[in-house]
Design a protein around this motif. Sequence first.
Motif, PDB file in Angstrom:
ATOM      1  N   LEU A 222       0.832  -1.201   0.000  1.00  0.00           N
ATOM      2  CA  LEU A 222       0.000   0.000   0.000  1.00  0.00           C
ATOM      3  C   LEU A 222       0.873   1.259   0.000  1.00  0.00           C
ATOM      4  O   LEU A 222       0.569   2.240  -0.698  1.00  0.00           O
ATOM      5  CB  LEU A 222      -0.922  -0.010   1.215  1.00  0.00           C
ATOM      6  CG  LEU A 222      -1.938   1.138   1.328  1.00  0.00           C
ATOM      7  CD1 LEU A 222      -2.836   1.191   0.094  1.00  0.00           C
ATOM      8  CD2 LEU A 222      -2.774   0.988   2.596  1.00  0.00           C
ATOM      9  N   LYS A 223       1.965   1.240   0.749  1.00  0.00           N
ATOM     10  CA  LYS A 223       2.887   2.384   0.751  1.00  0.00           C
ATOM     11  C   LYS A 223       3.474   2.603  -0.641  1.00  0.00           C
ATOM     12  O   LYS A 223       3.625   3.745  -1.087  1.00  0.00           O
ATOM     13  CB  LYS A 223       4.009   2.145   1.760  1.00  0.00           C
ATOM     14  CG  LYS A 223       3.581   2.283   3.219  1.00  0.00           C
ATOM     15  CD  LYS A 223       4.758   2.060   4.152  1.00  0.00           C
ATOM     16  CE  LYS A 223       4.326   2.167   5.621  1.00  0.00           C
ATOM     17  NZ  LYS A 223       5.461   1.901   6.548  1.00  0.00           N
ATOM     18  N   GLU A 224       3.814   1.512  -1.342  1.00  0.00           N
ATOM     19  CA  GLU A 224       4.357   1.627  -2.693  1.00  0.00           C
ATOM     20  C   GLU A 224       3.318   2.191  -3.650  1.00  0.00           C
ATOM     21  O   GLU A 224       3.622   3.029  -4.502  1.00  0.00           O
ATOM     22  CB  GLU A 224       4.826   0.252  -3.189  1.00  0.00           C
ATOM     23  CG  GLU A 224       6.048  -0.300  -2.472  1.00  0.00           C
ATOM     24  CD  GLU A 224       7.283   0.556  -2.680  1.00  0.00           C
ATOM     25  OE1 GLU A 224       7.464   1.097  -3.795  1.00  0.00           O
ATOM     26  OE2 GLU A 224       8.065   0.700  -1.726  1.00  0.00           O
ATOM     27  N   ALA A 225       2.065   1.723  -3.503  1.00  0.00           N
ATOM     28  CA  ALA A 225       0.999   2.208  -4.384  1.00  0.00           C
ATOM     29  C   ALA A 225       0.731   3.690  -4.158  1.00  0.00           C
ATOM     30  O   ALA A 225       0.470   4.444  -5.110  1.00  0.00           O
ATOM     31  CB  ALA A 225      -0.278   1.398  -4.167  1.00  0.00           C
ATOM     32  N   LEU A 226       0.800   4.125  -2.900  1.00  0.00           N
ATOM     33  CA  LEU A 226       0.519   5.520  -2.585  1.00  0.00           C
ATOM     34  C   LEU A 226       1.596   6.460  -3.127  1.00  0.00           C
ATOM     35  O   LEU A 226       1.351   7.671  -3.255  1.00  0.00           O
ATOM     36  CB  LEU A 226       0.392   5.699  -1.069  1.00  0.00           C
ATOM     37  CG  LEU A 226      -0.898   5.136  -0.452  1.00  0.00           C
ATOM     38  CD1 LEU A 226      -0.815   5.139   1.064  1.00  0.00           C
ATOM     39  CD2 LEU A 226      -2.107   5.934  -0.910  1.00  0.00           C
ATOM     40  N   LYS A 227       2.777   5.928  -3.458  1.00  0.00           N
ATOM     41  CA  LYS A 227       3.827   6.762  -4.045  1.00  0.00           C
ATOM     42  C   LYS A 227       3.422   7.258  -5.421  1.00  0.00           C
ATOM     43  O   LYS A 227       3.929   8.276  -5.903  1.00  0.00           O
ATOM     44  CB  LYS A 227       5.139   5.975  -4.127  1.00  0.00           C
ATOM     45  CG  LYS A 227       5.787   5.696  -2.768  1.00  0.00           C
ATOM     46  CD  LYS A 227       7.066   4.890  -2.936  1.00  0.00           C
ATOM     47  CE  LYS A 227       7.699   4.587  -1.586  1.00  0.00           C
ATOM     48  NZ  LYS A 227       8.935   3.752  -1.739  1.00  0.00           N
ATOM     49  N   LYS A 228       2.543   6.497  -6.088  1.00  0.00           N
ATOM     50  CA  LYS A 228       2.018   6.914  -7.385  1.00  0.00           C
ATOM     51  C   LYS A 228       0.502   7.032  -7.250  1.00  0.00           C
ATOM     52  O   LYS A 228      -0.219   6.039  -7.388  1.00  0.00           O
ATOM     53  CB  LYS A 228       2.382   5.897  -8.466  1.00  0.00           C
ATOM     54  CG  LYS A 228       3.858   5.904  -8.820  1.00  0.00           C
ATOM     55  CD  LYS A 228       4.127   5.087 -10.064  1.00  0.00           C
ATOM     56  CE  LYS A 228       5.574   5.206 -10.498  1.00  0.00           C
ATOM     57  NZ  LYS A 228       5.854   4.427 -11.730  1.00  0.00           N
ATOM     58  N   PRO A 229      -0.011   8.224  -6.954  1.00  0.00           N
ATOM     59  CA  PRO A 229      -1.455   8.389  -6.731  1.00  0.00           C
ATOM     60  C   PRO A 229      -2.309   7.861  -7.871  1.00  0.00           C
ATOM     61  O   PRO A 229      -3.401   7.338  -7.633  1.00  0.00           O
ATOM     62  CB  PRO A 229      -1.605   9.910  -6.576  1.00  0.00           C
ATOM     63  CG  PRO A 229      -0.270  10.370  -6.093  1.00  0.00           C
ATOM     64  CD  PRO A 229       0.734   9.488  -6.763  1.00  0.00           C
ATOM     65  N   PHE A 232      -2.800   4.177  -7.232  1.00  0.00           N
ATOM     66  CA  PHE A 232      -3.671   3.913  -6.084  1.00  0.00           C
ATOM     67  C   PHE A 232      -5.134   4.203  -6.423  1.00  0.00           C
ATOM     68  O   PHE A 232      -6.026   3.403  -6.114  1.00  0.00           O
ATOM     69  CB  PHE A 232      -3.230   4.753  -4.886  1.00  0.00           C
ATOM     70  CG  PHE A 232      -4.155   4.636  -3.703  1.00  0.00           C
ATOM     71  CD1 PHE A 232      -4.179   3.485  -2.934  1.00  0.00           C
ATOM     72  CD2 PHE A 232      -5.020   5.673  -3.368  1.00  0.00           C
ATOM     73  CE1 PHE A 232      -5.046   3.361  -1.851  1.00  0.00           C
ATOM     74  CE2 PHE A 232      -5.883   5.561  -2.292  1.00  0.00           C
ATOM     75  CZ  PHE A 232      -5.888   4.403  -1.529  1.00  0.00           C
ATOM     76  N   TYR A 233      -5.382   5.342  -7.069  1.00  0.00           N
ATOM     77  CA  TYR A 233      -6.770   5.693  -7.367  1.00  0.00           C
ATOM     78  C   TYR A 233      -7.325   4.872  -8.528  1.00  0.00           C
ATOM     79  O   TYR A 233      -8.548   4.724  -8.658  1.00  0.00           O
ATOM     80  CB  TYR A 233      -6.900   7.190  -7.608  1.00  0.00           C
ATOM     81  CG  TYR A 233      -6.790   7.978  -6.316  1.00  0.00           C
ATOM     82  CD1 TYR A 233      -7.814   7.925  -5.382  1.00  0.00           C
ATOM     83  CD2 TYR A 233      -5.651   8.709  -6.012  1.00  0.00           C
ATOM     84  CE1 TYR A 233      -7.715   8.609  -4.172  1.00  0.00           C
ATOM     85  CE2 TYR A 233      -5.543   9.395  -4.809  1.00  0.00           C
ATOM     86  CZ  TYR A 233      -6.584   9.335  -3.897  1.00  0.00           C
ATOM     87  OH  TYR A 233      -6.481   9.996  -2.690  1.00  0.00           O
ATOM     88  N   LYS A 424      -8.849  13.855  -7.194  1.00  0.00           N
ATOM     89  CA  LYS A 424      -7.531  13.423  -6.732  1.00  0.00           C
ATOM     90  C   LYS A 424      -6.564  13.220  -7.897  1.00  0.00           C
ATOM     91  O   LYS A 424      -5.356  13.411  -7.751  1.00  0.00           O
ATOM     92  CB  LYS A 424      -7.662  12.121  -5.932  1.00  0.00           C
ATOM     93  CG  LYS A 424      -8.401  12.271  -4.613  1.00  0.00           C
ATOM     94  CD  LYS A 424      -7.627  13.161  -3.650  1.00  0.00           C
ATOM     95  CE  LYS A 424      -8.321  13.270  -2.299  1.00  0.00           C
ATOM     96  NZ  LYS A 424      -7.568  14.151  -1.370  1.00  0.00           N
TER      97      LYS A 424
END
Length: 628
Positions: A222-229, A232-233, A424
Amino acid sequence: MAHKNQLQLLASRRFLPFFCTQSLGAFNDNVFKNALIVMIAFRLATDEANFLINLAAGLFILPFFLFSATAGQIADKVDKSVLIRRIKLAEIGIVLLGIGALYSGNNYLCLAVLFLLGVQSSFFGPVKYAILPQHLQKAELVGGNALVEMGTFVSILTGTIVGGLLAGYTGEGQSGLLWISAVLLTTAISGYLVCRKIPTAAAPAPDLKLNFNPVTQVGRVLKEALKKPSVFYAIIGISWFWLLGAAYLTQIPSLTRNVLGGSESLVTLLLCCFTIGVAIGSLLCGRLSAGRVELGLVPIGAAGLTVVGMLLASATGNYQPPAESTVAAFWASDGSLSILINLTLIGIFGGFFIVPLYAMMQERSEESIRARIISLNNIFNALFMVVAALLGIVFLNVLGATIPQFFLVIALMNAAVAIFVFTKVPEFAMRLLIWLLSHTMYRVKHEGLERIPAEGAAIIACNHVSYVDALLLAGAVRRPIRFIMYKPIYQIPVLHFIFKTSRAIPICSKQQDPEDYAKAFAEIEQGLKDGDLLCIFPEGQLTKNGELQPFKAGIEKILERTPVPVIPMALRGLWGSFFSHKDGHAFSTLPRRFWSRVCVVAGKPVEATNARAEALQETVLDLRGNHR
């Protein structure tokens, strides 16, 4: 030609064996699951049947929470073609166990087999989407995803129908069980034989150390995915679609019986409409995307899901059921056609919505963690489908809403979720405006765009004809472009939103604002160091007579600081459009023409040492020719 290439994938060994493997797997899962549910529903008392049916749904989803994190790691660590063979061998063993469970008549043993099928599916999920970018070119990625979505939904539908039909014969002796067993085993063996033809897909992270704790592993990914919004979205958008789909499909049997007054045959017809819609929407999305991940179709899909969802709620809420429960009676009744069309359109817009999101998630995920990102997506998908079930219980059982009212609520919720995601990630709205522009006022063709490097720093130098030059270039070139543009143009309302979203760099003359001038050059230098593709209009302003204006020396100053290749490009056919200065200032008159033929032409890259302003001007003029 993108739509033709999309279908040609079915003749390619890079795609066809995998496509058949995943379709056969989805078919088999649903044959067993629906056969089991139908047998439970018709053989047991209502209370016990309802308990076991809900337990079955939970047991099939539970493995996605428990094992997806581990499955994603294994898919990144092991050759995916080898992993698929092992998974399909396991499927044969599970099917053999399932056949024994069906003949034993032990419902709880059957549910245990269903859980194992869920485990197998949870391990196949990350491989399913992570393997596509390894075997397909970027221009084929959307088409491949479109075919996969089509195949998946068609397989789910046919498996559900076949499982239900065959289960109907089990009460008349052993012939029904024999047919179910034959279908399950034949499909599993066929899936294994076909998967052996899947080409090698090398492991991107062979030295990865496995973490078997699903909680901590999900946190890491999840931290890795959040690095590229955007990634994640995309996951949030995909998961929302599965919530929406689950909410509709779960209620179709009850809608048919309690609102439409129909029979089991009508349930099948409604399911067919939705599935055919998804198949059509997926293929149309592949065609309209023209070989690129076209995010502009996602807002169209979202808007369609909301509008058509509201229409479906109205159509079902005002429907008066006929005296007979046959499909023929439903077809002859007022409002039936509207219900079928709206359900089909929900599927079509769903295809528009989900296919680009899957392709976006694959394309923008780092290859070394792509399967783990997809495993995170699968966990979110399962979570959102559980939420769909809870929403159904709350609105229908606790609040006492009708099914049409529930459809209206989720349609409005879809609008809220779409607005949240698009806020977002403004790129969706930007791409929508570009797509609409290039499919309404202009017909855009391309020449030589393969000369633009796929990665690494470079500068595009192009002539400047209209206020929409940047939009047309952004729509034509596959890579994201950062535009260096005259500050007053950057600040134009509406266009400012688009330019800001694409991280354009506003610039003005040193005399106008020395501070902004220095800031722009610093940002340009940093962008090139980061490997961005930049575009500059060296004329410094829009042409007022259609002719190429002298190129300014600004590009030479940029190259002195950061030497990178320059790709000369030309826009043809924009002079005289609504956004150009022909016959007065742009926007001063009504549009004089629509569907203008525009061509975007790229020349051979020029080394920084040879990229002088005058030489670039001559090259761009040659590329443009007489087509202003």
